[in-house]
Every structure is written in C-alpha cells, then in structure tokens.
Design a protein around this motif. Structure first.
Motif, mmCIF file in Angstrom:
data_model
loop_
_atom_site.group_PDB
_atom_site.id
_atom_site.type_symbol
_atom_site.label_atom_id
_atom_site.label_comp_id
_atom_site.label_asym_id
_atom_site.label_seq_id
_atom_site.Cartn_x
_atom_site.Cartn_y
_atom_site.Cartn_z
ATOM 1 N N LEU A 268 0.837 -1.197 0.000
ATOM 2 C CA LEU A 268 0.000 0.000 0.000
ATOM 3 C C LEU A 268 0.874 1.249 0.000
ATOM 4 O O LEU A 268 1.914 1.292 0.656
ATOM 5 N N ASP B 279 -6.814 0.630 -3.845
ATOM 6 C CA ASP B 279 -6.464 1.425 -2.670
ATOM 7 C C ASP B 279 -5.541 2.578 -3.057
ATOM 8 O O ASP B 279 -5.652 3.682 -2.517
ATOM 9 N N VAL C 61 -10.780 -5.994 2.058
ATOM 10 C CA VAL C 61 -10.883 -4.585 2.443
ATOM 11 C C VAL C 61 -11.015 -4.429 3.957
ATOM 12 O O VAL C 61 -10.554 -3.437 4.525
ATOM 13 N N TRP D 88 -10.844 -0.914 5.907
ATOM 14 C CA TRP D 88 -11.864 -0.135 5.216
ATOM 15 C C TRP D 88 -13.193 -0.355 5.931
ATOM 16 O O TRP D 88 -13.404 -1.370 6.595
ATOM 17 N N LYS E 183 -12.801 3.632 1.890
ATOM 18 C CA LYS E 183 -11.383 3.552 2.232
ATOM 19 C C LYS E 183 -11.094 4.347 3.502
ATOM 20 O O LYS E 183 -11.644 5.425 3.715
#
Length: 813
Positions: A327, A749, A774, A779, A797
């Motif tokens: 990420l 993401d 997620v 999330w 998100k």
C-alpha cells in the motif's frame, strides 16, 4: 444445726433467683420493644427499595417506548449519509433473533419473569450503559432483600406474617406488570415473525456494517449511534429483482442479560480480524517516489535498462513483472480534498506538497503557493490572463468548433495543470488532459486534485490508449511535442485519434514568432499538414495574451489522399486497425476515412446533448450486442438499466454524499450507461474498457463521454489518491482468472482517496473475498447485499496504513 444452716442458705438462693428473673424479663421486654421498632424500620426500607426499583422499571420502559416511536417515525425520512443507514428494503430486523427470543421467553420460569424484562427493541450503546446501571441497582436491591429476609427469620411469628403479606402483595403487583410486558413482547414477536416470513419468501441474505462516524457528524443532525440501522423509504438495489430485507447484526434486547447473538457477534468479529490479518499481510511500499508512487512509471530498473530515451521512452509505461501488493503511504498532513468547483481555484498544499512548478511557472499563472493552499489563477503558458478568454477566442476564430454542441470531447496534449480543460466544463465540454511525469513535477496530480480529468502519458513510441476517430478537437498549447520530426509520426497519431471533420488547435511560438528555429518548425509543419490533407482553417493572434493560434481540419473523405502527387506519408494498409491501441508501436502512415454510410466516422455524431442518448447511426440491428440483444436494443437497455440503478440505489440507497464526489471511474464500462446516468451530477467519469472485454469504447465516445483502454493486471497511469469513487461491475470475477486479485485491490487502494467509495457488483464468492480483503485494510464496509448468487458491496477507504514496509527494488533510484 447443719440442716437449719442449709435451709437458710436455700432461702437466700430462692430470693436471688426471683430478682434475677425479674431483671431478665424486664430486659427481654425492652429488647422486644427495640426489635419491634427495628423490624418496622426494616420493612419500610424494604418497601422503599421495591418502590424505587419499580419506578426505575417504569422509567426504563418509558424510554424504551420513546425509542420505539423514534425508530417508527424515522420510516418516512429520506435516506441520509448516516452510520448504517440503508433503504427500507435493506433494513428489516433480525427475524432469526426474534424467533429465538420468543422461544426463550416461552420457557422462562416464574422467578425469571419476575426479574427479567425482554423488550423487542433495538438499543444503542447508550442504552447498554443504562442497562448496566440498572443491573447494578437490581443486584443491590436483591442483597438488601436477602438481608431483610435473614433478619426476619430470627424474629417473632406475627412480624414474619406481616412482612410476608406485604412482600406477597408487592410480588403479585410486579408479576402482573411483568405479564403485561410479556404480552407486549409477544405482540412484537408476532410482528417480527411476519417479517421473518417475508425474508424467507424472498430468499435474500444481507448484511450491514456501520459507516464512518465522522461522515455522519458532517451530514446528519440525528442522534449518533454505533450499531443502529434505521428503516428508510423503499429503494431498489437490483432493479430487476424483488424487494428484500436486511439482517441487522447489531440487534440486542433490553433486560438484565445480553443476548447470545450479541456475545457471539463480538467473538466472531474478533476471529474474523485475526483470520484476515493472517490471510492478508499488507505492507507499506518502500519506494523512492513515496506517496506519489505510480508502479508502471516509476520502474527505475526497467528505465535504466533502456537503450535510448530520445523518444521519451523513459516516460512511457514500464510495468514490473509482478504488480505490487503493498500500500502507498499518505503525505504528512493530508486532508480531505476541497469540493468542486472551489477545488478548481485552490487545493490543500499538503495533499500535493510540491512547489517547483509554482517557482518555474508562477509568473504564467499556472499555480501559486498561498498559505496552506496551492492556488490556480486559471492561466497557462499561452493564456496568462485566463483560460475562459482563450477558450472564447478560439470559438470566435472558428465558429464551427461550437463548444458544447458540435465539440463535446477533446484531447488536451501537454496539459500542464489542466486549467484549459477545467474551464471547458463551463462550456459543457469534456477534456481528456494528458502530460508526462517529467520535470514539471506533479502537474497531472495537480489537475486531478483540482477535480479535472487527466492521465499521465506521453507522445512517445506507442499509440495512446484510445480508439481511432473519437475526438472532436485535439488541443496543444506549447505542449513541446516535436510534431514535424520522423515523417510526422506523432502528428499522424493525432490524425488517427481525430474524427473526420475534427479540428487540431495548435498554439505555439512557430505560429507567431520569427526566430530561426520557429521559422524552420513552421515550414516543416506547413509541408506535413498539407501532405496529410489537413486544411488550415485559421491563423489568428490573441491580442490579450499575445499569442497566435492555428486551427487545422481533418478531411471528411479520401479524395485528397488519392490526388496527392507523392504517397507521403503513405496510407496505412487495410490490415492496420486504427482502433488497436494497447502497446502498439507508432507507424508513420495515414488511416483512410470510412466510405460506407454505415461505418463509424463517415459522418458527424448528433450535437450535444442529443448524442448522449441517441443510438449511434452505425450500430446495426444485424449486430449482436454485448448482452445478446440486437446492438441498438442492447444500447438502450443498458442505459435504462443504469438509470434505474443509479436513481433508485446509488443516489439514495448507498449513503454516499455526492457533493463530496467529483472524480469517478467506471473500472469496467460497456456502453457508458453508468456515466450517462450520472450526467446531472457535478462529476466526471473515466470509463475504462478492459483489454479482454468487447471493444465498446468507440460507442462511449460517440455519445459524448470519454474513456481509456486498460489492463487491470497492471497499474493505472494516474497518481495515488485521485478518484473519489470507483465502480466495478463484474470486473473482479473476470480478473481472478488471470490476475493477482490482491494486487488489483492494492491498486484500487492506491488510486482511491481516503474516505472514497468502492462499489462492486459481482458474484457472491467474489464479494465475500473482497470484503475480507478490504476489512483487513480496515476499510469500512458500508453495505453488502446478495441475491441469487449475485452480490453488491459498498466500502469506504480509511486512512489506515500498515507499519511494516516492503522494499520494491525496481522502484528505488
């Protein structure tokens, strides 16, 4: 004498014994009196406790009834973006929980009925706190009662009988009250049982997860809750199906004990989190680009191995062999993006903390640093005094351009911060702006943060990822592209993209300056455009900005090509498909204009806005559409479908605050129906047609929308945090066959802004898998919905980033 002596002694002992008895009797009477007073006091205290306990129960019952009325009165309210809010067809009570509680209540003993009240009402966290306090009060009351009973057992029978009668009387009243409440419970259970029957008939399983409390605070003045869901007006999620009910996972009961459902729910969530954390171990990308990482443009390992960079090969896409599953970090001080249209004028500095462009281009009114903001005066290299004047000047020069009518979709090459495209929205024009990721740091990122469509791309060695003959106008204002070199390869690429009769608007120094280099370029361009049969419609000078503008027009027929004395540039072979655009090398050739009236490009589309809903003239009934119907019917059915879904579900049933939404992407578009259905909102939609789907992107452009080809096994050519909403209709189930699904989710993401929404429509198996992914990224799951093996997922998100890092060697300079 001895006998007499003993007689006297016995007499004295008898007299002493009588005195002792008298004293004992007197003390005993005093003790009895004290005990009677004490016994009366104990009874009174006991009665007072019972009264207070009864009052507490009445007050609690009143509050519960008020809560019931509040929930019932909320039925008529329109949906707002509150925690857990969903339409009526998705918010019925947990009927299974109701049935279990009804069965348990029927088997309760009399003693349990005296102490426990079960009310079929959902409760908030505040109710739970109140219930804990009530529990404590009841326990204290119970201890007092036990002490009183113990004292009573040691005292006289009459007092015992009196105390017992009073206790029996109060117990009888309490039992009577409990019976009434039990009857109320039974009535409520019957109502929930009816709901259960409806749920069974519809055979639908649904789940809800609470939404972000912060967004609730901003958009609602209702009472804040953590787990409550409230009934709303009926909204359609899957328009072709029946209305459905929603299982409310947060339902518990008032009373002395929590329900098994509530206890089990917490444990399940704990186990889920543990399981997910084990299955998806997300890490933070450790790369040179940091929070601006674009995997296919920051692959320094591939860039270093290039043999040449003179054609901007180092600015083209070079995707890693394995897409990243880490990420991307957030910039320090990142804030929620400013809403459109204010964002066109200013953005938060810390969202795109780059000042180099302001230092280099500030005098041209590109961008300036103003306190905590980056401001955009609306200027550009060729329109220092504002884009709107420049836009109007172009139309005055060539009226046939007709912004917002004849011209609807344009390509802006070398867009800078995209002020030209940003102000074209005022003329009802969509501009696909592109610029490379070069020394003008973050120019495309500035554009997207402002709410203006843009992609990172370069006119290099490959075709741009758009079909042929789709843009009404192509614009270049000092875009620094050498159009004239190498047989005009780059200008011929624009010729491929322009629809027949389309315009090329060129504003650059060779048009109005007489420096030797400018003169040479102008002469080369005159020769090239003549050979390409482009008509020079106008050359004019903007007196306000002091720049010149040349406008060219692409021919509507092949007649000019056939009359050329030299076949240079040559015509492309018939085998060369002008729509082929994914990783295709540029060719220095001219694509012919279609001749048949049934071919796309043989005539201009309808004027905007009629072209949005008009079936393209080249879609024939003999053609089979994507959904199996004749192509024109397919087109119309798709539009009607998405209009229904958007209006009855997305706009009112998802809890999305659309004023916060500006940049939207349809990750798997077919005919552009989803984008067309959003036309009345202040949003723009990037329609992505995947490379393994039917090539319907020309249809999307024909109706006045725009889009791009893409392979979701690779990263998208955009900066992180650039879209407010991603929409994926049966995308992930198709990608799973050939892509790393975790990498696709990591890419979603990357390009989605914090607090941005992802809406997925797919199979139930895919929905479940995505939900787990997620959730492991923390999330917020706004809603899940399933019916007939098809599911809908809406997630939001978060700003969570993992602590552990993953170093990507190819992305390190």
């Amino acid at each position: 004498m001895a006998l007499g002596k003993y007689t006297r002694v016995d007499g004295r002992r008898s007299s002493g014994w009588c005195s002792t008895v008298t004293v004992v009797v007197f003390v005993a009477l005093c003790l009895v009196g004290v005990w009677m007073m004490t016994s009366s006091s104990v009874v009174n205290v006991h009665s007072g406790d019972e009264a207070r306990e009864s009052n507490t129960e009445v007050k609690e019952q009143t509050e519960v009834n008020e809560s019931v009325n509040e929930v019932r009165n909320s039925n008529s309210r329109q949906f707002e973006d509150n925690p857990g809010d969903l339409p009526e067809d998705a918010t019925k009570g947990d009927t299974n929980d109701s049935n279990v509680n009804s069965e348990d209540n029927s088997n309760m003993s009399d003693k349990q009925e005296e102490k426990l009240e079960e009310n079929p009402v959902e409760k908030s966290s505040e109710d739970a706190k109140t219930e804990d306090a009530d529990k404590k009060t009841e326990e204290e009351g119970s201890n007092t009662e036990n002490e009183s009973n113990s004292d009573s057992a040691e005292n006289n029978k009459d007092s015992d009988e009196t105390s017992t009668k009073e206790s029996d009387s109060e117990e009888s009243e309490k039992k009577f009250e409990s019976d009434d409440n039990k009857k109320s419970d039974s009535d409520e259970s019957e109502k929930q049982s009816d709901n259960s029957d409806e749920t069974t008939d519809s055979k639908i399983e649904e789940k809800v997860q609470e939404s972000d409390n912060k967004e609730s605070d901003e958009n609602s003045s209702e009472k804040k809750t953590n787990d409550d869901t409230k009934k709303q007006s009926s909204n359609e999620v899957y328009p072709s199906g029946a209305q459905s009910e929603l299982q409310d996972e947060s339902t518990t009961r008032t009373g002395s004990w929590s329900t098994q459902a509530a206890e089990s729910k917490n444990e399940k969530e704990s186990q889920e989190s543990s399981k997910q954390a084990t299955g998806y171990n997300w890490k933070l990308c450790n790369v040179t680009a940091g929070p601006d990482f674009i995997p296919c443009l920051d692959n320094w390992k591939a860039i270093r191995s290039l043999r040449s960079t003179k054609h901007y090969e180092h600015r083209e896409r070079h995707c890693p062999e394995e897409p990243p599953t880490c990420l991307v970090s957030l910039p320090k001080g990142y804030k929620r993006s400013i809403e459109w249209p204010e964002s066109r004028e200013k953005i938060w500095y810390y969202n795109v903390p780059h000042t180099k462009l302001a230092e280099v281009k500030g005098h041209q009114n590109w961008v300036k640093v103003t306190g905590e903001y980056l401001t955009f005066p609306g200027g550009g290299t060729q329109f220092k005094h504002g884009a709107l004047h420049y836009i109007d000047f172009i139309q005055e020069t060539v009226p046939d351009i007709a912004w917002g009518k004849r011209t609807r979709v344009i390509l802006d090459v070398g867009c800078g911060v995209a002020s030209f495209g940003g102000f074209l929205f005022d003329r009802d024009v969509l501009a696909m702006s592109l610029a490379p990721k070069d020394e003008h740091e973050a120019q495309v990122q500035f554009a997207l943060e402002r709410g203006i469509p843009a992609i990172s791309a370069v006119m290099g060695t490959k075709r741009l990822p758009f079909p042929g003959k789709v843009f009404d106008v192509v614009h270049c204002a000092r875009c620094r592209v050498p159009w004239h070199i190498e047989g005009g390869k780059l200008l011929l690429e624009l010729n491929r993209l322009l629809r027949p009769g389309g315009f090329f608007v060129w504003s650059a120094t060779p048009i109005y300056q007489k420096l030797p280099e400018d003169v040479d370029i102008w002469n080369a361009m005159k020769k090239l455009t003549k050979a390409m049969c482009w008509e020079l419609v106008s050359i004019s000078k903007d007196q306000v900005n002091g720049v010149g503008v040349a406008v060219y027009k692409k021919p509507l027929s092949n007649e000019c090509y056939e009359q050329r004395s030299k076949n240079e540039p040559p015509l492309c072979p018939d085998s060369d498909d002008p729509n082929a655009a994914w990783n295709i090398q540029l060719q220095a050739c001219i694509h012919k204009v279609p001749l048949s009236s049934k071919e796309r490009g043989s005539k201009l589309p309808e004027k905007w806005p009629a072209r949005l809903t008009t079936v393209p003239y080249w879609l024939l009934s003999s053609q089979v559409g994507v959904y199996g119907k004749p192509a024109p019917e397919d087109f119309t059915a798709d539009y009607e479908h998405w209009k229904r879904v958007v209006s009855k579900s997305y706009l009112t049933g998802m809890g999305i605050q659309w004023s916060n939404v500006r940049n939207v992407m349809d990750m798997r578009s077919i005919y552009g129906g989803f984008a067309a259905a959003l036309r009345d909102l202040n949003v723009w939609v990037m329609n992505v047609v995947t490379i393994d789907s039917p090539d319907t992107l020309p249809i999307i452009y024909e109706r006045g929308l725009f889009g791009i080809y893409h392979d979701w096994c690779e990263s998208f050519s955009t900066y992180p945090r650039t879209y407010d909403l991603l929409h994926a209709d049966h995308l992930f189930s198709k990608l799973k066959k050939r892509c790393n699904l975790a990498a696709v989710v990591a890419e979603a993401d990357r390009i989605l802004r914090p607090d941005g929404k992802l809406i997925v429509r797919d199979t139930v198996d895919i929905i479940d898998e995505l939900e787990s992914m997620v959730r492991s990224m923390q999330w917020k799951v706004r809603m899940t919905y399933s019916k007939d093996k098809e599911g809908l997922l809406c997630v939001q998100k978060s700003t969570w980033r993992p602590k552990e890092q993953e170093k990507l060697e190819y992305a390190i300079i």
